[in-house]
Design a protein around this motif. Structure first.
Motif, short mmCIF file in Angstrom:
data_model
loop_
_atom_site.label_atom_id
_atom_site.label_comp_id
_atom_site.label_asym_id
_atom_site.label_seq_id
_atom_site.Cartn_x
_atom_site.Cartn_y
_atom_site.Cartn_z
N GLN A 1 0.84 -1.18 0.00
CA GLN A 1 0.00 0.00 0.00
C GLN A 1 0.88 1.24 0.00
OE1 GLN A 1 -2.47 -0.41 3.44
NE2 GLN A 1 -3.88 -1.86 2.47
N PHE A 2 0.43 2.25 -0.77
CA PHE A 2 1.23 3.47 -0.86
C PHE A 2 1.23 4.18 0.50
CE2 PHE A 2 2.01 7.93 -1.70
CZ PHE A 2 3.10 7.86 -2.56
N GLN A 3 2.41 4.65 0.88
CA GLN A 3 2.57 5.34 2.15
C GLN A 3 2.98 6.79 1.89
OE1 GLN A 3 5.00 3.15 4.98
NE2 GLN A 3 4.48 1.20 3.98
N GLU A 4 2.38 7.71 2.62
CA GLU A 4 2.62 9.13 2.41
C GLU A 4 4.08 9.52 2.61
OE1 GLU A 4 0.60 11.35 1.20
OE2 GLU A 4 -1.04 9.90 1.03
N LYS A 5 4.78 8.79 3.44
CA LYS A 5 6.19 9.13 3.70
C LYS A 5 7.06 8.98 2.46
CE LYS A 5 7.58 4.53 5.35
NZ LYS A 5 8.19 3.78 6.49
N TRP A 6 6.59 8.18 1.49
CA TRP A 6 7.38 7.99 0.27
C TRP A 6 7.47 9.28 -0.55
CZ3 TRP A 6 4.62 2.79 -1.23
CH2 TRP A 6 5.03 1.79 -0.33
N THR A 7 6.48 10.16 -0.39
CA THR A 7 6.53 11.43 -1.11
C THR A 7 7.72 12.25 -0.63
OG1 THR A 7 4.12 11.46 -1.33
CG2 THR A 7 5.27 13.54 -1.65
N GLU A 8 7.90 12.34 0.65
CA GLU A 8 9.01 13.11 1.22
C GLU A 8 10.35 12.41 1.01
OE1 GLU A 8 10.65 16.42 3.17
OE2 GLU A 8 8.54 16.07 2.63
N GLU A 9 10.35 11.09 1.09
CA GLU A 9 11.61 10.34 1.00
C GLU A 9 12.07 10.12 -0.43
OE1 GLU A 9 11.06 6.73 3.12
OE2 GLU A 9 10.87 7.69 5.09
N PHE A 10 11.10 9.82 -1.32
CA PHE A 10 11.48 9.38 -2.67
C PHE A 10 10.85 10.19 -3.80
CE2 PHE A 10 11.12 5.49 0.06
CZ PHE A 10 12.48 5.37 0.33
N PHE A 11 10.15 11.29 -3.50
CA PHE A 11 9.51 12.13 -4.52
C PHE A 11 8.45 11.36 -5.31
CE2 PHE A 11 13.37 14.44 -3.64
CZ PHE A 11 13.01 15.78 -3.78
N LEU B 1 0.81 9.07 -5.18
CA LEU B 1 -0.12 8.08 -5.72
C LEU B 1 -1.04 8.77 -6.71
CD1 LEU B 1 -0.97 5.11 -5.48
CD2 LEU B 1 -2.69 5.83 -3.82
N HIS B 2 -1.03 8.30 -7.96
CA HIS B 2 -1.84 8.93 -9.01
C HIS B 2 -2.53 7.86 -9.82
CE1 HIS B 2 -3.06 11.88 -11.98
NE2 HIS B 2 -2.56 11.13 -12.93
N ASN B 3 -3.87 7.92 -9.87
CA ASN B 3 -4.68 6.94 -10.60
C ASN B 3 -4.36 5.51 -10.17
OD1 ASN B 3 -6.01 8.92 -12.08
ND2 ASN B 3 -4.57 8.83 -13.78
N GLY B 4 -4.14 5.34 -8.86
CA GLY B 4 -3.91 4.00 -8.32
C GLY B 4 -2.49 3.49 -8.45
N LYS B 5 -1.57 4.29 -9.01
CA LYS B 5 -0.19 3.87 -9.19
C LYS B 5 0.77 4.93 -8.67
CE LYS B 5 -0.51 0.70 -13.12
NZ LYS B 5 0.03 0.39 -14.47
N PRO B 6 1.86 4.50 -8.02
CA PRO B 6 2.88 5.48 -7.60
C PRO B 6 3.57 6.08 -8.83
CG PRO B 6 3.13 3.40 -6.42
CD PRO B 6 2.18 3.15 -7.56
N ILE B 7 3.70 7.40 -8.85
CA ILE B 7 4.35 8.07 -9.97
C ILE B 7 5.42 9.01 -9.45
CG2 ILE B 7 2.60 9.89 -10.00
CD1 ILE B 7 3.03 10.10 -13.02
N CYS B 8 6.55 9.03 -10.14
CA CYS B 8 7.68 9.86 -9.72
C CYS B 8 7.43 11.31 -10.13
CB CYS B 8 8.97 9.34 -10.35
SG CYS B 8 10.44 10.31 -9.93
N ASN C 1 10.48 -1.24 -5.38
CA ASN C 1 10.71 -0.62 -6.68
C ASN C 1 10.90 0.89 -6.58
OD1 ASN C 1 10.53 -3.04 -8.07
ND2 ASN C 1 8.32 -2.90 -8.34
N ILE C 2 10.16 1.52 -5.68
CA ILE C 2 10.30 2.97 -5.49
C ILE C 2 11.69 3.31 -4.96
CG2 ILE C 2 9.53 4.88 -4.03
CD1 ILE C 2 6.68 3.84 -4.40
N LYS C 3 12.16 2.56 -3.98
CA LYS C 3 13.50 2.79 -3.42
C LYS C 3 14.56 2.61 -4.50
CE LYS C 3 12.62 1.51 1.40
NZ LYS C 3 12.94 0.55 2.47
N ARG C 4 14.42 1.55 -5.29
CA ARG C 4 15.40 1.28 -6.33
C ARG C 4 15.37 2.37 -7.39
NH1 ARG C 4 14.83 -4.20 -9.71
NH2 ARG C 4 12.94 -3.09 -10.36
#
Length: 243
Positions: free
Chosen positions: A16-26, A29-36, A51-54
């Motif tokens: 599940q997408f976590q809000e902290k990933w926005t601050e940590e990895f830019f 969550l957009h249309n159900g998928k994490p987007i950089c 995958n986001i970390k990588r």
């Protein structure tokens, strides 16, 4: 058993997408998928954290030095840009849908009035002239409406196919039906056979529609009429109901 349940819970949370990933990895969550936010690349939802970390470490690791308010400001600016782009795309799609709808309205009017399809070009010329007087600032929008003969034909074919599908689905539920025939001659001296259908379903809903208008180009004998009715019945799947 409990350890297995906890493992499944952790796996589910990790996907599940976590809000902290926005601050940590830019990422957002957009249309159900994490987007950089940096390169607009989307990541699969499954195993998204790995995958986001990588993605971040291999493509944007140089931004790790950005911290504090500066990092937050950049994220907010990038997020605003994404939202602005989506609003623009939505507006363009809406405009395109309205242009197609306007073209379909004129096509339907021409078909119902039995007007030549080529008159669409003349109608557009009139629309543009009137628009230039009443609302010249919107003339560009009206110019996007395609009313060429080819477009008119395509729009009418699409509407006819849609009507046929709807009528076919409705007739599939008929418990019984009857038909009425009417023969007349058009301006080109060609006999036209109008086939009307009246049916009722198990809910006692009655449907009455013009099923088809078939040209009789050769003779108009009883056999010719019967053959045309058979063709129409086959086209709509009605022959099975006659057995």
């Amino acid at each position: 058993m409990m350890s297995g349940g906890k493992k499944r819970k952790v796996d589910t949370e990790g996907r599940q997408f976590q809000e902290k990933w926005t601050e940590e990895f830019f990422f957002i969550l957009h249309n159900g998928k994490p987007i950089c936010l940096l390169c607009n690349e989307s990541i699969s939802v499954m195993d998204s954290e790995f995958n986001i970390k990588r993605h971040y470490s291999t493509k944007h690791a140089t931004l790790h030095s950005l911290t504090g308010q500066l990092r937050t400001d950049i994220i907010q600016k990038l997020r605003a840009n994404i939202e602005k782009q989506q609003q623009m795309f939505h507006k363009q799609r809406t405009q395109l849908d309205n242009v197609v709808k306007a073209s379909s309205i004129v096509s339907s009017k021409l078909a119902k009035a039995l007007k030549p399809f080529a008159e669409g070009v003349f109608i557009k010329e009139c629309i543009l002239e009137v628009c230039g007087v009443l609302c010249p600032e919107k003339k560009n929008e009206f110019e996007k409406i395609s009313l060429s003969r080819r477009t008119i034909v395509r729009r009418i074919e699409m509407m006819a196919n849609d009507i046929k599908r709807t009528l076919t689905d409705r007739m599939a539920g008929f418990e019984s039906f009857s038909i009425a025939l009417d023969e007349s001659t058009d301006l080109s001296n060609t006999a036209q056979l109008a086939i009307f259908i009246r049916g009722i379903d198990k809910e006692f809903t009655v449907t009455e529609e013009l099923l088809a208008l078939q040209p009789l180009k050769a003779t108009t004998t009883g056999e010719d009429i019967f053959n045309e009715v058979q063709k129409v019945f086959t086209s709509f799947g009605l022959r099975k109901k006659m057995i």
